[in-house]
Motif scaffolding. Structure first.
Motif, PDB file in Angstrom:
ATOM      1  N   LEU A   1     -11.221   6.802   5.790  1.00  0.00           N
ATOM      2  CA  LEU A   1     -10.612   6.517   7.084  1.00  0.00           C
ATOM      3  C   LEU A   1      -9.288   5.785   6.914  1.00  0.00           C
ATOM      4  O   LEU A   1      -8.288   6.106   7.588  1.00  0.00           O
ATOM      5  N   ALA A   2      -9.242   4.811   6.010  1.00  0.00           N
ATOM      6  CA  ALA A   2      -7.994   4.079   5.760  1.00  0.00           C
ATOM      7  C   ALA A   2      -6.917   5.001   5.214  1.00  0.00           C
ATOM      8  O   ALA A   2      -5.729   4.856   5.551  1.00  0.00           O
ATOM      9  N   ALA A   3      -7.309   5.956   4.375  1.00  0.00           N
ATOM     10  CA  ALA A   3      -6.326   6.896   3.824  1.00  0.00           C
ATOM     11  C   ALA A   3      -5.721   7.758   4.926  1.00  0.00           C
ATOM     12  O   ALA A   3      -4.514   8.033   4.932  1.00  0.00           O
ATOM     13  N   VAL A   4      -6.553   8.191   5.884  1.00  0.00           N
ATOM     14  CA  VAL A   4      -6.040   8.989   7.003  1.00  0.00           C
ATOM     15  C   VAL A   4      -5.093   8.146   7.853  1.00  0.00           C
ATOM     16  O   VAL A   4      -4.005   8.599   8.236  1.00  0.00           O
TER      17      VAL A   4
ATOM     18  N   ALA B   1      -2.837   7.694  -5.195  1.00  0.00           N
ATOM     19  CA  ALA B   1      -2.020   6.483  -5.314  1.00  0.00           C
ATOM     20  C   ALA B   1      -2.884   5.239  -5.178  1.00  0.00           C
ATOM     21  O   ALA B   1      -2.679   4.236  -5.887  1.00  0.00           O
ATOM     22  N   VAL B   2      -3.874   5.294  -4.292  1.00  0.00           N
ATOM     23  CA  VAL B   2      -4.773   4.154  -4.108  1.00  0.00           C
ATOM     24  C   VAL B   2      -5.671   3.980  -5.323  1.00  0.00           C
ATOM     25  O   VAL B   2      -5.990   2.852  -5.722  1.00  0.00           O
TER      26      VAL B   2
ATOM     27  N   SER C   1      -0.712  -3.984   2.547  1.00  0.00           N
ATOM     28  CA  SER C   1      -1.175  -3.108   1.482  1.00  0.00           C
ATOM     29  C   SER C   1      -2.285  -2.197   1.980  1.00  0.00           C
ATOM     30  O   SER C   1      -2.880  -2.421   3.038  1.00  0.00           O
ATOM     31  N   PHE C   2      -2.606  -1.195   1.158  1.00  0.00           N
ATOM     32  CA  PHE C   2      -3.701  -0.301   1.512  1.00  0.00           C
ATOM     33  C   PHE C   2      -5.016  -1.066   1.551  1.00  0.00           C
ATOM     34  O   PHE C   2      -5.837  -0.842   2.439  1.00  0.00           O
TER      35      PHE C   2
ATOM     36  N   PRO D   1      -4.935  -0.032  -5.777  1.00  0.00           N
ATOM     37  CA  PRO D   1      -5.468  -0.262  -4.429  1.00  0.00           C
ATOM     38  C   PRO D   1      -4.617  -1.212  -3.588  1.00  0.00           C
ATOM     39  O   PRO D   1      -4.746  -1.221  -2.358  1.00  0.00           O
ATOM     40  N   ASP D   2      -3.748  -1.985  -4.234  1.00  0.00           N
ATOM     41  CA  ASP D   2      -2.907  -2.934  -3.512  1.00  0.00           C
ATOM     42  C   ASP D   2      -1.512  -2.392  -3.206  1.00  0.00           C
ATOM     43  O   ASP D   2      -0.620  -3.152  -2.807  1.00  0.00           O
ATOM     44  N   VAL D   3      -1.329  -1.081  -3.381  1.00  0.00           N
ATOM     45  CA  VAL D   3      -0.040  -0.483  -3.064  1.00  0.00           C
ATOM     46  C   VAL D   3       0.272  -0.695  -1.591  1.00  0.00           C
ATOM     47  O   VAL D   3      -0.613  -0.607  -0.723  1.00  0.00           O
ATOM     48  N   ARG D   4       1.515  -1.012  -1.282  1.00  0.00           N
ATOM     49  CA  ARG D   4       1.918  -1.147   0.108  1.00  0.00           C
ATOM     50  C   ARG D   4       1.930   0.243   0.755  1.00  0.00           C
ATOM     51  O   ARG D   4       2.347   1.219   0.145  1.00  0.00           O
TER      52      ARG D   4
END
Length: 510
Positions: free
Chosen positions: A219-222, A380-381, A268-269, A385-388
């Motif tokens: 869901l966060a990726a979407v 990328a995540v 961040s993600f 996982p902390d990528v903006r």
């Protein structure tokens, strides 16, 4: 006679008002290889119907309430010899259901060859949901093996008033998000035929984040992808189970679809995923409360958000003695309610994603590109996982344009539910002055009773007054009882005012 659930009531009136075609048809195909015992399989289908009586029901509105009643006939269980199973599947999906007569389910066992069979089930969403697929396979396997399975009750229930907490929760969050930007183009959802699909295998792309479930990561990726496309306040409708310990073994509609919103301020993600996790935990407490009941003022519609997600963990494989089973978990009903619907099934063999769309709304090329962009986000995540979110390796949001008129028809599907205004043109409801004063007053008194208000002006909009699907059926029942007129529900879309409804009544009277 059993009172329908709030979810069933909302879906029922949406279909009656909008004419949703096959949008709520749920096809489910099970392929068997090996020496299938035809009579045992047909008997297993009968055993499933006996165990789950909801499949043998229809829906009837009585005095403003919706009830499940016995269908006029039992669900058909057919056997055919069919060398072209794809044609059979297409025909069975397209066959309509009668909500008032029933039944709302059917089985077809097709012999494709001596050693290959297809068992096709098609059910209406009113009596069947995503988790029902697992239960159907389980109970068929049990019955095929000769084991008994006792019948289950129909645990639907009263239309309770939403709690003050639920009303507070949704009134603080709900707002209309009429469009979604995908690949630089703003697109509006509408009920569309010619539904098509694009398949993705995301097994090797799905990252694991500590403290967050796989669904929450998805869901966060979407949401992250929609933010990168330029959507500053994306809304994604999420399918949520409403099953309890008492209903976990029941086939039926024990699910709802609710919007989940997100906003970004350069985080961040991981922060986005944790925020959505927290939001879902809070939402979970109110998942059984239909949004329109808690907020009021929302017209019955086929979708609450332009993008939707169904994410389901598949149950363990079932054994049919002497047979090999292959199941199509993500079949299309050839209609689409959103701009984009993401249907994900997570099993022991990996994560499979089906993107449902209509070429009348968005092109296949754009859907394929969106799927690849989602894969890029997940990869990328997985790497960081902390990528903006703003730094995700995706195309920068470009200048936003609106989908062409050829892709967004002004009079289709949801438009009447989104624009908030009365219809226009030769089929519009008569102007208020055409309704007799006495009839207007009779309708006004009915509205005041149902809405529990001391005064309502003849030109006030029902939805501005907090009306919803249950309000419509209650008003219609009183009109039928007192005035002897059956008012079509679409009147409450065309001109949802006292004068508009009174004018429609006047036109229906002999």
């Amino acid at each position: 006679m059993v009172l329908a659930s709030q979810a069933q009531h909302g879906m029922w009136i949406t279909e009656v008002m909008h004419g949703t075609g096959t949008a709520y048809h749920m096809p489910f195909a099970m392929w068997f290889d090996g020496p299938l015992d035809r009579e045992a399989m047909l008997a297993a289908c009968r055993a499933v119907l006996a165990r789950h009586p909801v499949l043998s029901r229809a829906f009837e509105e009585r005095d403003g309430s919706l009830h499940l009643v016995p269908a006029e006939a039992e669900p058909p269980i057919a056997f055919v010899v069919e060398p072209d199973p794809e044609a059979l599947i297409a025909r069975e999906i397209a066959r309509p259901f009668s909500l008032s007569a029933g039944p709302l389910a059917r089985f077809t066992l097709a012999e494709v060859s001596a050693s290959r069979h297809l068992l096709l089930f098609v059910g209406h969403h009113l009596v069947f949901d995503g988790m029902s697929k697992d239960l159907l396979v389980r109970d068929l396997a049990t019955a095929y093996a000769g084991a008994p399975a006792p019948p289950l009750p129909m645990p639907y229930g009263a239309a309770e008033k939403p709690s003050p907490e639920a009303e507070t929760y949704w009134r603080a969050r709900w707002h209309e998000v009429p469009q979604v930007v995908i690949n630089g183009v703003a697109r509006t959802p509408r009920l569309a035929e010619r539904g098509e699909t694009v398949l993705f295998n995301l097994t090797d792309d799905m990252p694991d984040l500590s403290g967050v479930t796989r669904f929450e990561v998805f869901l966060a990726a979407v949401h992250a992808l929609l933010h990168r496309y330029g959507n500053t306040d994306p809304s994604v409708a999420v399918a949520m189970s409403t099953r309890t310990a008492e209903t976990r073994d029941h086939i039926g509609l024990f699910a709802t679809e609710l919007p989940v919103f997100s906003s970004m301020s350069g985080g961040s993600f991981r922060e986005l995923a944790l925020d959505l996790r927290s939001e879902l935990r809070e939402l979970n407490a109110f998942r059984e409360v239909p949004l329109a009941r808690a907020v009021g003022g929302i017209k019955p519609r086929v979708t609450l958000a332009p993008v939707s997600i169904s994410f389901r963990r598949r149950a363990p494989e079932q054994v049919f003695p002497g047979l090999e089973l292959s199941v199509e978990w993500k079949m299309s009903n050839h209609m689409v309610r959103n701009v984009l619907h993401l249907q994900a099934v997570d099993g022991d063999d990996g994560l499979r994603l089906t993107l449902h769309y209509s070429p009348d709304v968005i092109s296949r090329q754009d859907v394929e590109l969106a799927g690849e962009h989602l894969r890029t986000v997940l990869r990328a995540v997985a790497a960081d996982p902390d990528v903006r979110v703003a730094d995700l390796p995706l195309p920068v949001a470009s200048q936003i344009t609106t989908a062409s008129a050829a892709l967004v028809a002004p009079n289709a599907g949801l438009d009447s539910g989104l624009d908030g205004g009365p219809a226009s043109g030769p089929d519009a409801a008569p102007v208020p002055g055409e309704a007799e004063e006495e009839l207007v007053e009779q309708v006004r008194l009915i509205w005041m009773e149902v809405l529990r208000m001391d005064h309502i002006a003849p030109d006030e909009d029902l939805y501005d007054l907090g009306g919803h699907s249950l309000t419509i059926t209650q008003i219609s029942a009183r009109i039928r009882k007192r005035l002897g007129v059956e008012v079509p529900f679409d009147v409450f879309l065309d001109d949802p005012t006292i004068t508009g409804v009174a004018a429609a009544i006047g036109g229906l009277r002999p």
